[in-house]
Structure formats: structure tokens, C-alpha cells
Write a protein that holds these residues in place. Sequence first.
Motif, mmCIF file in Angstrom:
data_model
loop_
_atom_site.group_PDB
_atom_site.id
_atom_site.type_symbol
_atom_site.label_atom_id
_atom_site.label_comp_id
_atom_site.label_asym_id
_atom_site.label_seq_id
_atom_site.Cartn_x
_atom_site.Cartn_y
_atom_site.Cartn_z
ATOM 1 N N GLU A 1 -23.986 -17.539 -7.744
ATOM 2 C CA GLU A 1 -23.414 -16.327 -9.033
ATOM 3 C C GLU A 1 -24.526 -16.127 -9.697
ATOM 4 O O GLU A 1 -24.426 -14.961 -10.106
ATOM 5 N N ASP A 2 -25.140 -17.120 -10.466
ATOM 6 C CA ASP A 2 -26.467 -17.056 -11.232
ATOM 7 C C ASP A 2 -27.459 -16.171 -10.467
ATOM 8 O O ASP A 2 -27.873 -14.922 -11.106
ATOM 9 N N TYR A 55 -17.343 -22.519 -18.809
ATOM 10 C CA TYR A 55 -18.670 -22.256 -17.871
ATOM 11 C C TYR A 55 -18.754 -20.959 -17.185
ATOM 12 O O TYR A 55 -19.486 -20.553 -16.359
ATOM 13 N N ASN A 56 -17.809 -20.032 -17.834
ATOM 14 C CA ASN A 56 -17.782 -18.565 -17.240
ATOM 15 C C ASN A 56 -19.110 -17.995 -17.781
ATOM 16 O O ASN A 56 -19.472 -18.216 -18.647
ATOM 17 N N ARG A 57 -19.602 -17.217 -17.112
ATOM 18 C CA ARG A 57 -20.652 -16.209 -17.339
ATOM 19 C C ARG A 57 -20.431 -14.787 -17.698
ATOM 20 O O ARG A 57 -19.532 -14.203 -17.316
ATOM 21 N N HIS A 80 -23.903 -25.942 -9.418
ATOM 22 C CA HIS A 80 -22.630 -25.327 -8.666
ATOM 23 C C HIS A 80 -22.546 -23.782 -8.776
ATOM 24 O O HIS A 80 -21.530 -23.261 -8.266
ATOM 25 N N HIS A 81 -23.205 -23.147 -9.638
ATOM 26 C CA HIS A 81 -23.112 -21.750 -9.754
ATOM 27 C C HIS A 81 -24.291 -20.977 -9.420
ATOM 28 O O HIS A 81 -24.327 -19.856 -9.742
ATOM 29 N N TYR A 82 -25.287 -21.578 -8.700
ATOM 30 C CA TYR A 82 -26.517 -21.030 -8.439
ATOM 31 C C TYR A 82 -26.475 -19.688 -7.614
ATOM 32 O O TYR A 82 -27.218 -18.874 -7.962
ATOM 33 N N ASP A 99 -24.276 -26.146 -15.297
ATOM 34 C CA ASP A 99 -23.810 -26.398 -14.061
ATOM 35 C C ASP A 99 -24.458 -25.422 -13.187
ATOM 36 O O ASP A 99 -23.593 -25.052 -12.293
#
Length: 488
Positions: free
Chosen positions: A92-93, A466-468, A88-90, A85
Motif C-alpha cells: 500500500e505504501d 495505522y491507516n494512511r 505489513h503495509h509496504y 507497520d
Amino acid sequence: MSFQENFLWGGAIAANQAEGAWNEDGRGPAKTDVTTGGSVKKPRYVTFIDKDGKPGKVINGQPIPEGAKYAVLDDYYYPNHDGVDFYHHYKEDIALLAEMGFKMFRLSISWSRLYPHGDEDQPNPKGVEFYRSVFLECKKHGIEPLVTIWHFDTPLYLEEHYGGWNNRQLIDFYVRFATTCFKEYQGLVKYWLTFNEINNTIMMLNLFGNHAGDKEHQQGYQQLHYQFVASAKAVQIGHEIDPNNMIGCMICGITFYPGTCDPQDIMANRHMWEKSIFYCGDVQCKGKYPTFAKRLWNEHHVQLDITEQDLEDLRNGCVDMYTFSYYMSSIETTHETDDMVSGNFAAGARNPYLTYSDWGWAQDPLGLRYYLEMIYDRYEKPLMVVENGLGAYDTLEEDGSIHDDYRIDYLRDHIKEMGKAIDNGVNLIGYTTWGCIDLVSAGTGEMRKRYGFIYVDKDDQGHGTYNRYRKDSFYWYKKVIESHGEDL
Ligand code: P53
């Protein structure tokens, strides 16, 4: 100091393995969207509905039956639909990558997000916008994007309605797509790769226990020719649009060794390099087919559709840099052996001097130095290692930590050898480790084959938050970048 201050340290992902959001905002399906999950023992399958309306599957890589249509079926899980995902996480990533001090982030543009079918005249505005936002986010953090234009994900529609890369028309569709990328992202992206691991088509025909015949070779060489021309045209257009663009080829780099000192093995090994590695690199770096190409074609009675214009395009479309992935070395021998490796994409004689990953991939840092020195000598163009890393099982501890010392060891050993190659005169300008954020494996479709500095909580059935989470290697790599590769 081996690594210059401006060395491009970073990591890499690919759209179809990371983004998810497979049918959002107008994206069309790609082949990976009808490909199921597998494991080191179980292949990935491609699913379809046959001409009588019955559901079915074939092993990924095999053709679906005549008259069948690719289909997403209810009873299967398709890991690429959600990826990790990144879509939707870019933000944060990319912030996490920036925290590690990344100078470069390699990612790919999903063709079917820009052109859902692949043959449209105009791109999908929402697709164009998504990547603009991603590149702006990189810019905000001072990270240089390295963009792969094609990472195995030809739109499914082009596969079904045009026969994919067997069709010369694909050149024009690809060039339209690439031109849109160069125009839309001018000023935001400077580093580009035209085709990911372009040599796989031919290399896999004979490698790892495969023994393909004339028909497969005819098809493989022809597909490659169309991709070479598409790449060369894209290079020319990319340079016209912005002369600052640095455009590279991308080769699946495997270092081949002869199994014995029998001259037959030495020769067989040389021919393996020619067919698997040099064939593509020579065309893309030198702008013409190498002298040994005719021998390779004749071995399989290959007759190619090559026009005079194609040859001119190849001459005018040489790449600016040579980039490659490197995971392992492999043995080439004409002798029988009982000591065999088996894994995914890894088979053949076992090298008694090396250790192997859980997926059967030989761990060989010195092989990376060998490859770098060999290739630099051949082309004298800037080099980048744009994939390298260890796919391994990780354990997320109760406190959210992940102790991946095996990954640190693997990367450290490879970085040391890169340093030695640089000291030996090789112009290596960048290093992007594979799967810097955990993602879906290309080979097996697994989540648990992890490469990242950043752990993503998702399992092989698609469950998870899907947490990092930051792995131990996250803190280690930050230190490596900070110290310009000195503090390993
Ligand atoms: P996975 C074969 C051999 C070496 C690298 O692979 C390969 C392949 C073909 O998949 O591919 C590259 O995920 C590829 C990436 C891929 C990565 O290696 O099977 O460019 O997309 O994820 C690692 O462990």
C-alpha cells in the motif's frame, strides 16, 4: 530548467523507524527495541535488568551498568516495536509513493532481520525474502530503491557479546551482511549507502552543548575507523559483484557558520567543518585520512588501531557518490552569548536571521546551497540529498485531510536552493525527503514529530488504526515531480 528529466525525486525511511514487526519471522532485537519513547523535553531511555535482577534505565547514549543485560520491560512503551507497520503495509505504501510519481525510494535493511544475532554464517531466509518482495514491488512501479545497509541498528547481540563497534570483529560481520545484500538483490538494487550519518559518532561529541573528553574521543575515533574499513571493503565487494552498483557515503550534513567576524571564530568554525563534516567525507571519498586528522587525534591523545591492510582497504574502497542529510545550520563561536537555542540535537547560539522548528532546528535553505557547493567543489562526485524535511505537529481533520502548508513552504525553499546549486554547476542527481511516510522519530521516539507526505494514524502511546492519509503536501510533491521541479 535546473533539474534534469532523470533527476531522482523521492523520499526516505529507515527500517527500525518504520517497519515494526520487531520480533516477527525470526528477526533479532536491535538497540532501538530496548529504547523507550521520549519528547523534546524528555530523553529516550534504554532499559535493562541489572546483575541482581532489578529493572533499570539509562539515558539513550549512556552505557548500561556493568553486568546488566538489555531488556524489554513491562512498564514501558517501545515505539520502534511497531514503527508504522511498514512490514505489513509496504504494498500500500509503495503504491502511494508511486502515485506521487516517485523515481527513488530510500529505505534501509534491518541487519538483525537478515542476521538475528549478527554473527551467524547464514542469513535468515524470511528476512532475505521480505526485502526481495519490497524491491520487486518498487520495480513493479518503476521506482529505483536506494538502500542504506546500516542505519544505526547494529544487532543487540553484537552490542552485548562483542562490544559493538569497539570490536574489530564487527568489520567481518558487517561485510558478511553487506555481501549478502549485494548478492541477493543484484539486479533489483543499484544504489547503496554503506553507513547512515557515519559522522554522528564524532560530531555529537562536541556539538549541541556536549563537551566529551579523551576517553569518548578515543572510543569514537576507533569505532569510526572500523566503520570506514567496513565501508571500504563493502564498496570493493559491491563493485566486484556488480560493476553497475553506485555506492555512496552518507554524512549528517550541518552547515556551520562563525558567530562573529573575530578571526578566532572563523578558525573555530573551520575546525568544526574539519572535525564534523570533512573528516569522514575525506576518508570515504579520497580513500585516506586528511592532513588535519593527526591534529584532531592529538587534541585528545587518541591512539588508533590501524593496520597497513586497513590503509590499503581505504584506498581501494572509495565511494562513487557523496550523499548527506540536511535539516539545519548551526553557529560556532568562541564568544559567550545569552541568546541560546535548546531543542533535541539543537543547542548553542541562536541565529537571529533564521526561524526555528518546534524542536529547535534552524530552518536555513540557503545553508543547503552553501553545503552543496562547498562539498561538490571538494570531491567532484555526484551528490544526493538523501534526507531533508520539517518535523512538525500535524492535525488530521474530520474529513481525512491534513493541511501542512508549513511543510510545503520548507520543502519548496530547499528545492529552490538546490536548483540554484545545480545552475552553479553542482552535479546533484537525487533528492529523497526524510520520512516520506510518517515514522517514529530517531531523536525523540515520538510519532507526533511528523515529516511525511503520507500521514499514519498512530500516536505516541501506540494507539491508532495505522491507516494512511494523503496530506496537502502529497498533492504538491506530485506536481513538483511531474513538472521536474518547475511547479513549486
Ligand atoms: P528525528 C541528529 C541530527 C540530525 C539528523 O531526526 C539526525 C540526527 C540523529 O538522529 O538523524 C537523521 O527523527 C537520521 C534519521 C532521523 C532524522 O535525521 O530525530 O538519519 O534516522 O529520523 C530526523 O527528527
